[in-house]
Design an enzyme around this catalytic site. Structure first.
Site, PDB file in Angstrom:
ATOM      1  N   GLU A   1     -29.596 134.226  30.972  1.00 36.56           N
ATOM      2  CA  GLU A   1     -29.586 132.791  31.284  1.00 36.56           C
ATOM      3  C   GLU A   1     -28.151 132.285  31.427  1.00 36.56           C
ATOM      4  OE1 GLU A   1     -31.992 130.384  28.648  1.00 36.56           O
ATOM      5  OE2 GLU A   1     -30.905 128.581  29.237  1.00 36.56           O
TER       6      GLU A   1
ATOM      7  N   LYS B   1     -35.259 127.141  20.215  1.00 35.70           N
ATOM      8  CA  LYS B   1     -35.098 128.070  21.351  1.00 35.70           C
ATOM      9  C   LYS B   1     -33.614 128.198  21.677  1.00 35.70           C
ATOM     10  CE  LYS B   1     -34.959 129.262  25.886  1.00 35.70           C
ATOM     11  NZ  LYS B   1     -33.764 129.259  26.742  1.00 35.70           N
TER      12      LYS B   1
ATOM     13  N   ASP C   1     -34.160 144.721  17.011  1.00 38.29           N
ATOM     14  CA  ASP C   1     -35.479 144.268  17.469  1.00 38.29           C
ATOM     15  C   ASP C   1     -35.511 142.730  17.500  1.00 38.29           C
ATOM     16  OD1 ASP C   1     -38.135 143.568  17.694  1.00 38.29           O
ATOM     17  OD2 ASP C   1     -38.866 145.073  16.285  1.00 38.29           O
TER      18      ASP C   1
ATOM     19  N   HIS D   1     -25.005 122.970  33.003  1.00 34.29           N
ATOM     20  CA  HIS D   1     -25.965 124.039  33.251  1.00 34.29           C
ATOM     21  C   HIS D   1     -26.014 124.403  34.736  1.00 34.29           C
ATOM     22  CE1 HIS D   1     -29.352 126.520  32.134  1.00 34.29           C
ATOM     23  NE2 HIS D   1     -29.944 126.107  33.236  1.00 34.29           N
TER      24      HIS D   1
HETATM   25  C1  MEV Z   1     -31.828 126.053  27.120  1.00 30.22           C
HETATM   26  O1  MEV Z   1     -31.954 127.435  27.213  1.00 30.22           O
HETATM   27  C2  MEV Z   1     -31.680 125.629  25.689  1.00 30.22           C
HETATM   28  C3  MEV Z   1     -31.656 124.120  25.426  1.00 30.22           C
HETATM   29  O2  MEV Z   1     -32.826 123.519  26.000  1.00 30.22           O
HETATM   30  C4  MEV Z   1     -31.635 123.951  23.946  1.00 30.22           C
HETATM   31  C5  MEV Z   1     -31.804 122.519  23.485  1.00 30.22           C
HETATM   32  O3  MEV Z   1     -32.417 121.704  24.179  1.00 30.22           O
HETATM   33  O4  MEV Z   1     -31.344 122.253  22.342  1.00 30.22           O
HETATM   34  C6  MEV Z   1     -30.471 123.492  26.088  1.00 30.22           C
END
Ligand code: MEV
Length: 438
Positions: free
Chosen positions: A86, A280, A296, A393
């Site tokens: 990513e 995430k 793992d 991003h």
């Molecule tokens: C993207 O991979 C992760 C984010 O969505 C995490 C977040 O919103 O804190 C940018």
């Protein structure tokens, strides 16, 4: 794509035959074969090594191996390798590391390193009798696994304790042997499972030999480690005076940033939808390091998410403390990692990772991975609470978009220059490429 038949004995085919078999489903099998083979490693020995990690291998799947430099952890400067597909994850970790490098760096501590395994079984007899016999059984469990645990004990680990857990309120006649282990520098799955399977045999045998208990046989359902290791726990944090947050973003004061950041963490604590995305982002960093070490990552993810829901509601893995002019941001996350065994020394790049990290022990690696998680999460919240996530991003994603249009190196350079001061989106990049091609 052609209709697929049921294939018998695919695993028995050699690699060339497997490639041909798969390529035959495409209208252009020769090209598909060539494409699959183009990802084979040039060195036969290395290719064979990769193939043997898994089964039915026909090619290799490449992921970028990147570096987040200048990550100060407890005063020591690390270059952290990250394997991730990513865009913007490595950049976010690197930016956070740079930001905190002048504010004391990251701090970490290991809370504990205990791992868990269970033998799940049913038995229809009188619990009091089984419970009374348990101290004797326990001695047999320890003695009977002496051979398995010898090396681990020499390294300072082994079986810590074994409990008999009465689970009959959940399922009729259901009990567990719940054992805790210290597996030192190994992730420990094979060690734990071997001990558990031996416990299960001993349990069946000793109960069948005991006239007080043998009216009912032990039915072992399964013996397996638990990937939930809440007591294999690491904490990573950053802290500074609020005034030292100045410069976190040109458009916000240190005080306003701290206030907004605190609210963002509170939201992730009370709202499960946000908590999932927040966590995430933490695993963007953790998984990337775990992958780079050949550990793992599924086990680490499963464990972290269970921990996030430990009070019955899924919440943020981080917490914030803003008090008396200080900003302290903490990540607590359990993870079972190994620095010996598994792929850590077998995969050439995992081995390289270990060397680059200074040959860490498992507890060091837990701290490094946790820092990567915190760095990524701080980077995400920093963007989210200031300029928004898309600006940075999409900038990072620009090359992917350009590659989608088969951009040449010159076109890429022109585009990168052009979009330095402009908003990136798929359609705007498409228009730009069409324009410069005319
Ligand atoms: C993207 O991979 C992760 C984010 O969505 C995490 C977040 O919103 O804190 C940018």
């Amino acid at each position: 794509m052609l209709e697929k038949e049921i294939i018998k004995g695919f695993s028995k085919l050699d690699k060339e035959q497997k490639v041909k078999k798969v390529a035959a489903y495409f209208p252009n099998p020769k090209e598909v074969e060539k494409e699959l083979k183009s990802f084979w490693h040039a060195e036969i020995a290395k290719q064979k090594l990769f193939e043997e990690f898994s089964e039915n291998t026909i090619s290799n799947f490449f992921f970028p191996y990147g570096i987040a430099p200048n990550v100060i952890i407890n005063g020591k400067n690390y270059m952290i390798p990250m394997v991730i597909e990513e865009s913007s994850v490595v950049a976010a970790a690197s930016n956070s590391a740079k930001f905190w490098s002048t504010r004391g760096g990251f701090h970490t501590q290991i809370i504990n390193q205990t791992k868990i395994g269970q033998v799940h079984f049913t038995w229809a007899g009188d619990f009091e009798k089984l419970n009374a016999f348990f101290p004797v059984l326990k001695k047999h469990f320890f003695q009977g696994t002496d051979g398995i645990t010898k090396n681990m004990r020499e390294r300072g680990g082994g079986i810590l304790d074994i409990e008999l857990v009465d689970m009959r309120t959940e399922i009729d006649d259901y009990y567990q042997l719940k054992a805790s282990f210290n597996t030192v520098d190994s992730m420990g799955a094979n060690f734990i499972n071997s001990c558990l399977e031996e416990f299960a045999e001993i349990l069946k045998e000793k109960v069948s030999e005991n006239i007080e208990l043998n009216e009912y046989p032990i039915q072992v359902i399964m013996s397996i480690l638990s990937n939930y290791t809440p007591d294999c726990l690491v904490e990573a944090w950053v802290e500074c005076d609020i005034k030292d947050l100045e410069g976190v973003d040109p458009d916000i004061s240190a005080e306003d940033f701290a206030w907004k950041f605190e609210k963002a963490v509170q939201v992730a604590t009370v709202d499960t939808y946000r908590a999932t995305t927040h966590n995430k982002g933490i695993f963007n960093g953790i998984d990337a390091v775990v992958l780079a070490t050949g550990n793992d990552f599924r086990a680490v993810e499963a464990c972290g998410h269970t921990y996030a829901a430990r009070d019955g509601k899924y919440r943020s893995l981080t917490s914030i403390e803003i008090k008396e002019g200080r900003f302290k941001y903490v990540l607590r996350v359990p993870m079972a990692l190994g620095t010996v065994g598994g792929l850590t020394k077998l995969h050439p790049l995992a081995r390289f990772t270990m060397e680059l990290l200074g040959d860490p022990h498992a507890d060091d690696l837990m701290q490094i991975a946790a820092v990567a998680g915190l760095a990524n999460n701080f980077g995400a919240l920093r963007s989210l609470t200031t300029k928004g996530i898309q600006k940075g991003h999409m900038k990072m994603h620009l090359l992917n978009i350009l590659n989608n249009f088969g951009a040449t190196e010159t076109e890429k350079q022109t585009a990168v220059e052009y979009f330095k001061t402009r908003k990136v989106s798929f359609s705007v990049v498409e228009d730009f490429i069409n324009d410069i091609r005319q």
